[in-house]
Design a protein around this motif. Structure first.
Motif, PDB file in Angstrom:
ATOM      1  N   LEU A 118       0.828  -1.210   0.000  1.00 63.80           N
ATOM      2  CA  LEU A 118       0.000   0.000   0.000  1.00 63.80           C
ATOM      3  C   LEU A 118       0.861   1.258   0.000  1.00 63.80           C
ATOM      4  O   LEU A 118       0.551   2.236  -0.701  1.00 63.80           O
ATOM      5  N   LEU A 119       1.960   1.225   0.752  1.00 65.37           N
ATOM      6  CA  LEU A 119       2.858   2.375   0.764  1.00 65.37           C
ATOM      7  C   LEU A 119       3.531   2.564  -0.587  1.00 65.37           C
ATOM      8  O   LEU A 119       3.699   3.699  -1.060  1.00 65.37           O
ATOM      9  N   GLY A 120       3.923   1.473  -1.242  1.00 60.53           N
ATOM     10  CA  GLY A 120       4.530   1.585  -2.562  1.00 60.53           C
ATOM     11  C   GLY A 120       3.570   2.122  -3.600  1.00 60.53           C
ATOM     12  O   GLY A 120       3.944   2.963  -4.439  1.00 60.53           O
ATOM     13  N   ALA A 121       2.323   1.653  -3.570  1.00 60.97           N
ATOM     14  CA  ALA A 121       1.325   2.165  -4.517  1.00 60.97           C
ATOM     15  C   ALA A 121       1.046   3.644  -4.273  1.00 60.97           C
ATOM     16  O   ALA A 121       0.910   4.438  -5.223  1.00 60.97           O
ATOM     17  N   LEU A 122       0.988   4.044  -2.995  1.00 62.07           N
ATOM     18  CA  LEU A 122       0.775   5.464  -2.681  1.00 62.07           C
ATOM     19  C   LEU A 122       1.941   6.312  -3.178  1.00 62.07           C
ATOM     20  O   LEU A 122       1.744   7.414  -3.710  1.00 62.07           O
ATOM     21  N   ASP A 154       7.203   9.119 -14.120  1.00 66.08           N
ATOM     22  CA  ASP A 154       5.986   8.347 -13.909  1.00 66.08           C
ATOM     23  C   ASP A 154       6.359   6.930 -13.510  1.00 66.08           C
ATOM     24  O   ASP A 154       7.343   6.370 -14.009  1.00 66.08           O
ATOM     25  N   ALA A 155       5.575   6.341 -12.625  1.00 69.97           N
ATOM     26  CA  ALA A 155       5.779   4.969 -12.181  1.00 69.97           C
ATOM     27  C   ALA A 155       4.441   4.248 -12.179  1.00 69.97           C
ATOM     28  O   ALA A 155       3.417   4.827 -11.814  1.00 69.97           O
ATOM     29  N   SER A 156       4.437   3.008 -12.584  1.00 71.34           N
ATOM     30  CA  SER A 156       3.217   2.211 -12.622  1.00 71.34           C
ATOM     31  C   SER A 156       2.770   1.885 -11.205  1.00 71.34           C
ATOM     32  O   SER A 156       3.539   1.317 -10.415  1.00 71.34           O
ATOM     33  N   VAL A 157       1.542   2.234 -10.884  1.00 67.64           N
ATOM     34  CA  VAL A 157       1.010   1.960  -9.546  1.00 67.64           C
ATOM     35  C   VAL A 157       0.902   0.464  -9.312  1.00 67.64           C
ATOM     36  O   VAL A 157       1.247  -0.047  -8.235  1.00 67.64           O
ATOM     37  N   LEU A 158       0.442  -0.271 -10.318  1.00 63.87           N
ATOM     38  CA  LEU A 158       0.308  -1.714 -10.186  1.00 63.87           C
ATOM     39  C   LEU A 158       1.667  -2.379 -10.013  1.00 63.87           C
ATOM     40  O   LEU A 158       1.837  -3.265  -9.159  1.00 63.87           O
ATOM     41  N   ARG A 159       2.651  -1.941 -10.806  1.00 62.07           N
ATOM     42  CA  ARG A 159       3.993  -2.505 -10.690  1.00 62.07           C
ATOM     43  C   ARG A 159       4.594  -2.190  -9.326  1.00 62.07           C
ATOM     44  O   ARG A 159       5.237  -3.054  -8.699  1.00 62.07           O
TER      45      ARG A 159
END
Length: 429
Positions: A157-161, A172-177
């Protein structure tokens, strides 16, 4: 009918006021055992413990990135605190292996010093969560997996945030990745700490046959010795080209603080350089761009970016005394085999029968594949693209490094173990 006499307080000595003895054998009330993930007294609920531990691990690995990048951007006038924190967040994602998409192409070369720091903090998170749910020394794989999985979910969750915040401006970074990568890294690293604190590691070790344990230990020792030799060779090369590195740092004209930040960024990539140097010693070498190669028999590179860490690249193939570098991997395997034979002889003692030749040589041979897996994985994660141009391919090829390391370390470990065993028996007679 006599009146009812109320209960009166007891006197010292265990006798009530009405001279009736006190029953001291009354059974104590039993407290039910806590369940995994429950919240008995003195213990935190699993979601709370995992959230706090994962958040602390994320904060302690993010702050160094923010400080270093803050030093780098200190001399620029257009830099704001928000942009610095967002850039640090992007670097934090990159340190976990999450590629960034920039205007010049993908950026996927992870600073492994940051990766090691994050893995260490996640390992400690697994330890803290296991203690919080009362799983210490329980030898329960289920509780270890429960603690590690909870840390992995919180870290995901912290990585996706972080990916969402980075995407609001800049790379830009992929939220799913990001979520998937953080979940895998968080779970595996926390599982290491959880299995250790719950004593599951000792339970698993006791079930592994002795020769297999010895082979795994010897392979890890050989791989670490070779990585240490690579770090020493890389440091020597950078020190030899120290003048060029200083000129590259001075060319940025960012002031003392900015130059210190650039130096720290180079230090963050020092583990990458150690792995590339080990790949160079093994033979496969590494690339610093498409259609380039740096190995002991050939050096073919073009124009390179002004990165201080690249100042130690060799100018050409090795010759003369430099050819002795080719013996370093075999020597690392021989040292590991020597340590294996010495340890086996020490554990056997005078009252026990010595280990048979077949078991000793089997352990030495197993060290090769173990070291190959270690070095192959290290080589694979140490590289990555630096854009869509000619620097789209940087670093060694993992499977090549792993295959060569497996063969070389196996030969060296067999020679070292066999020679040590033969010399020990000859001296004992």
């Amino acid at each position: 009918m006599s009146p009812v006499t109320p209960d009166r307080p007891s006197r010292p000595g265990g006798v009530r006021a009405d001279d009736r003895p006190v029953d001291r054998a009354a059974p104590a009330r039993r407290v039910p055992a806590p369940r995994a993930g429950g919240s008995p007294r003195g213990r935190a609920p699993l979601p709370v413990a995992a959230g706090v531990a994962a958040g602390w691990a994320a904060l302690t690995s993010y702050l160094p990135v923010a400080i270093v990048l803050g030093l780098v951007q200190l001399g620029t006038d257009s830099t704001t605190l928000t942009s610095t924190l967002r850039t640090a967040l992007a670097g934090w994602l990159l340190g976990h292996g999450v590629p960034l998409h920039t205007e010049s192409g993908p950026l996927g070369l992870a600073p492994l010093a940051l990766t090691v720091l994050a893995l260490w903090r996640l390992t400690r998170a697994g330890v803290h969560v296991s203690r919080a749910i009362g799983a210490r020394d329980t030898r329960s794989p289920r509780r270890a997996l429960l603690a590690a999985g909870a840390v992995g979910i919180a870290y995901a969750l912290l990585g996706a945030l972080a990916a969402v915040l980075v995407g609001t401006g800049g790379p830009d970074a992929s939220v799913l990745r990001a979520g998937a990568t953080f979940a895998v890294i968080g779970t595996l690293a926390a599982l290491v700490g959880a299995t250790r604190i719950t004593a599951v590691t000792r339970l698993l070790v006791t079930r592994i046959p002795g020769p297999v344990r010895d082979g795994i230990r010897t392979g890890l020792v050989a791989g670490l010795l070779l990585l240490g030799a690579g770090a020493g060779a890389a440091g020597l090369a950078v020190a030899t080209g120290g003048g060029d590195a200083a000129d590259m740092i001075g060319a940025y004209r960012t002031g003392v603080a900015g130059q210190a930040g650039i130096t720290l960024v180079s230090v963050a990539y020092a583990p990458n350089a150690a792995i590339w140097s080990a790949s160079y010693l093994l033979g496969p070498g590494f690339a610093v761009g498409t259609d380039t190669v740096v190995r002991t028999s050939e050096v073919s590179v073009g124009a390179l970016p002004a990165v201080p860490l690249l100042a130690g690249l060799p100018r050409g193939p090795v010759d003369g005394f430099g050819a002795l570098l080719l013996a370093v991997p075999v020597l690392a395997g021989m040292i590991a085999g020597w340590l294996l034979a010495r340890r086996v002889a020490r554990l056997a003692g005078p009252e026990r029968a010595p280990q048979r030749w077949a078991e000793l040589l089997a352990s030495a041979a197993l060290a090769g594949p173990v070291a190959g897996v270690l070095l192959g994985v290290a080589a694979a994660v140490s590289g990555g693209p630096l854009g869509a141009g000619r620097l789209a391919q940087v670093g060694p090829v993992g499977w090549q490094v792993g295959a060569v390391a497996a063969g070389v370390i196996a030969v060296g470990a067999l020679l070292g173990a066999a020679a040590t065993r033969a010399l020990t028996r000859a001296s004992a007679q």
